[in-house]
Design an enzyme around this catalytic site. Structure first.
Site, PDB file in Angstrom:
ATOM      1  N   LYS A  15     -19.987  24.929  47.755  1.00  0.00           N
ATOM      2  CA  LYS A  15     -18.649  25.204  47.201  1.00  0.00           C
ATOM      3  C   LYS A  15     -18.747  26.131  45.991  1.00  0.00           C
ATOM      4  O   LYS A  15     -17.990  27.082  45.850  1.00  0.00           O
ATOM      5  CB  LYS A  15     -17.995  23.883  46.792  1.00  0.00           C
ATOM      6  CG  LYS A  15     -16.827  24.011  45.827  1.00  0.00           C
ATOM      7  CD  LYS A  15     -16.351  22.625  45.397  1.00  0.00           C
ATOM      8  CE  LYS A  15     -15.995  22.525  43.948  1.00  0.00           C
ATOM      9  NZ  LYS A  15     -14.712  23.062  43.568  1.00  0.00           N
TER      10      LYS A  15
ATOM     11  N   ILE B 193     -11.947  29.524  28.488  1.00  0.00           N
ATOM     12  CA  ILE B 193     -12.304  30.800  29.122  1.00  0.00           C
ATOM     13  C   ILE B 193     -12.639  31.873  28.091  1.00  0.00           C
ATOM     14  O   ILE B 193     -12.683  33.047  28.419  1.00  0.00           O
ATOM     15  CB  ILE B 193     -11.169  31.279  30.053  1.00  0.00           C
ATOM     16  CG1 ILE B 193      -9.845  31.358  29.275  1.00  0.00           C
ATOM     17  CG2 ILE B 193     -11.027  30.401  31.273  1.00  0.00           C
ATOM     18  CD1 ILE B 193      -8.824  32.229  29.933  1.00  0.00           C
ATOM     19  N   GLU B 194     -12.902  31.449  26.844  1.00  0.00           N
ATOM     20  CA  GLU B 194     -13.203  32.442  25.794  1.00  0.00           C
ATOM     21  C   GLU B 194     -14.380  33.336  26.166  1.00  0.00           C
ATOM     22  O   GLU B 194     -14.388  34.524  25.844  1.00  0.00           O
ATOM     23  CB  GLU B 194     -13.542  31.763  24.453  1.00  0.00           C
ATOM     24  CG  GLU B 194     -12.353  31.221  23.712  1.00  0.00           C
ATOM     25  CD  GLU B 194     -12.175  29.743  23.970  1.00  0.00           C
ATOM     26  OE1 GLU B 194     -12.754  29.241  24.955  1.00  0.00           O
ATOM     27  OE2 GLU B 194     -11.444  29.098  23.209  1.00  0.00           O
TER      28      GLU B 194
ATOM     29  N   ARG C 189     -12.752  23.152  29.461  1.00  0.00           N
ATOM     30  CA  ARG C 189     -13.356  24.293  30.169  1.00  0.00           C
ATOM     31  C   ARG C 189     -12.762  25.625  29.711  1.00  0.00           C
ATOM     32  O   ARG C 189     -12.111  26.331  30.486  1.00  0.00           O
ATOM     33  CB  ARG C 189     -13.166  24.149  31.685  1.00  0.00           C
ATOM     34  CG  ARG C 189     -13.911  22.975  32.273  1.00  0.00           C
ATOM     35  CD  ARG C 189     -14.064  23.143  33.765  1.00  0.00           C
ATOM     36  NE  ARG C 189     -14.822  22.057  34.359  1.00  0.00           N
ATOM     37  CZ  ARG C 189     -15.304  22.053  35.582  1.00  0.00           C
ATOM     38  NH1 ARG C 189     -15.119  23.086  36.363  1.00  0.00           N
ATOM     39  NH2 ARG C 189     -15.974  21.043  36.064  1.00  0.00           N
TER      40      ARG C 189
ATOM     41  N   CYS D 233      -8.568  21.266  36.884  1.00  0.00           N
ATOM     42  CA  CYS D 233      -9.729  20.445  36.571  1.00  0.00           C
ATOM     43  C   CYS D 233      -9.415  19.448  35.477  1.00  0.00           C
ATOM     44  O   CYS D 233      -8.952  19.825  34.412  1.00  0.00           O
ATOM     45  CB  CYS D 233     -10.898  21.313  36.152  1.00  0.00           C
ATOM     46  SG  CYS D 233     -12.390  20.680  36.861  1.00  0.00           S
TER      47      CYS D 233
END
Length: 421
Positions: free
Chosen positions: A22, A126-127, A124, A119
């Site tokens: 996945k 995204i920087e 989590r 999620c």
């Protein structure tokens, strides 16, 4: 609402095959957007809901996507002019949708991608993705829940040092840099096998990437890329889950497609516990009997112990003697399964980022709910050895990352059914 019902106590025996990964297929599907010449055909694609979601995103971006489920294959034709916007209705379902940003910037020089969802484990952030795109020359701003990226003079190769070896950021930067002018260096890059698979795919398409699987990845940008046929690597997390199914039931199974080198930190811990593993060319045989030894685990970026195996390993550790400590360093909020294990009579106490397991828990069947993808698998594993009947709900999590897990376990001898209520 579906539920999986397990009656514990059966030893698992026989052979089971691992699906395609996945965590490799999602970035590779998005990388197919880089091919302006000829379609790509991906094989060994697992039939997962996340694959359907990313296919819908690609279709929205004006790629032609043909999903041949019976062949485990997807054909992506991205040779037409792509749309620049990945809307919220798809991106909100799955964080991996952010991975279209690198290919769109590379192909079009601009992109609009909704901030991701999908999620439950921690923030989590995204920087690191944004830091990479800005270093390559894109201007980024956030507005109305969207990320707007624009590289009006095109992307230019540069050196990027990641603050943390983020898998998603490494993948997104590799894809963006593959069509950039000049050479890009990613330092402190993620080293997962899925990164290597992505780099191999882009190289087959005509890319020039070296160092994937190490700290430093070098990408020499090329003018254009073309479609190819590529087989997705086996899923090391599914393989690990199945190895633990064999060990937790004190069974004897052969996991076809399991690759030792992709899961070294897990197999060494299993051996430390007294689980017998036999490494063969096309898979791993797992055997266990009697009492298992206590070990501590600490999740770390690859090649450390994978956070995606933490909850399944915790299920196994509940059946081992002695004092065990599980420390989670990768994601916050990844002990939500502990409360569900406790409903099954597990002896666990969480202190900050560590869970302490005392002695061998006499697990009892209970009604439990999956809190995330890997927790779903872990609760099923615990149900295989619990006394009585365990019922696991919230299976949409499970379907995001496992193909017919209950069917595979049943074929190995588990007393397990999936029931549609």
């Amino acid at each position: 609402m579906d539920k999986i019902v397990i009656k514990g106590g059966n030893k698992l025996t026989g052979e089971v095959k691992v699906e395609g990964a996945k965590n490799a297929v999602l970035p590779i599907l998005t990388a197919s957007l880089l091919a302006s010449d000829k379609p790509s055909k991906l094989v060994n694609v697992p039939a997962l809901s996340d694959v359907e979601t990313i296919n819908n995103v690609l279709t929205t971006l004006n790629a032609d996507v043909t999903y041949k489920k019976d062949e485990n294959a997807v054909v992506v034709d991205a040779t037409k002019t792509l749309n620049e916007e990945a809307p919220y209705e798809y991106v909100s379902k799955m964080r991996a949708s952010i991975l279209v940003m690198g290919p769109l910037l590379a192909r079009l020089g601009h992109a609009i991608v909704a901030l991701p969802g999908g999620c439950a484990i921690g923030s989590r952030p995204i920087e690191q993705h944004i830091k990479g795109f800005e270093a390559l020359g894109a201007e980024i701003h956030l507005e109305n829940g969207n990320i707007y990226a624009n590289a009006k003079d095109g992307l230019k190769g540069t050196s990027i040092h990641l603050d943390f070896p983020s898998v998603g950021a490494t993948q997104n930067i590799i894809m963006a840099a593959s069509l950039a002018k000049g050479k890009t260096l990613i330092e402190n890059a993620a080293k997962e096998p899925e990164i290597v698979d992505l780099a191999n795919y882009i190289n087959e398409m005509g890319g020039r990437i070296t160092g994937a699987g190490t700290d430093t990845i070098t990408i020499n940008g090329v003018e254009s890329l073309h479609g190819v046929e590529h087989a997705i690597i086996p899923d090391r997390i599914e393989a690990g889950t199945l190895l633990i199914a064999g060990a937790i039931t004190r069974g004897d199974i052969f996991v076809r497609g399991a690759i030792k080198e992709h899961m070294a930190s897990l197999v060494y811990k299993l051996e430390e516990m007294g689980v017998e593993l036999e490494y063969q060319e096309d898979g791993i045989r797992v055997r266990a009997e009697g009492d298992l030894q206590p070990v501590d685990i600490k999740t770390l970026p690859h090649p450390g112990f994978p956070t995606d195996m933490q909850s399944q390993m915790m299920a196994l550790l509940l059946t081992a003697n002695g004092h065990k400590v599980v420390t989670e360093t990768v994601f916050e909020n990844r002990f939500m399964h502990v409360a569900e294990f406790k409903r099954m009579n597990a002896n666990i106490n969480v202190e900050g980022r560590s869970a302490k397991l005392e002695g061998k828990s006499q697990l009892q069947g209970a009604q439990v709910k999956a809190t995330d993808l890997r927790a779903a698998a872990a609760l099923i594993l615990a149900g295989l050895v619990a006394d009585g009947k365990t019922s696991v709900t919230e299976l949409t999590h499970l379907d995001r990352g496992y193909v017919d897990l209950h069917g595979k376990l049943k074929q190995l001898g588990a007393d397990i059914e999936r029931i549609n209520d």
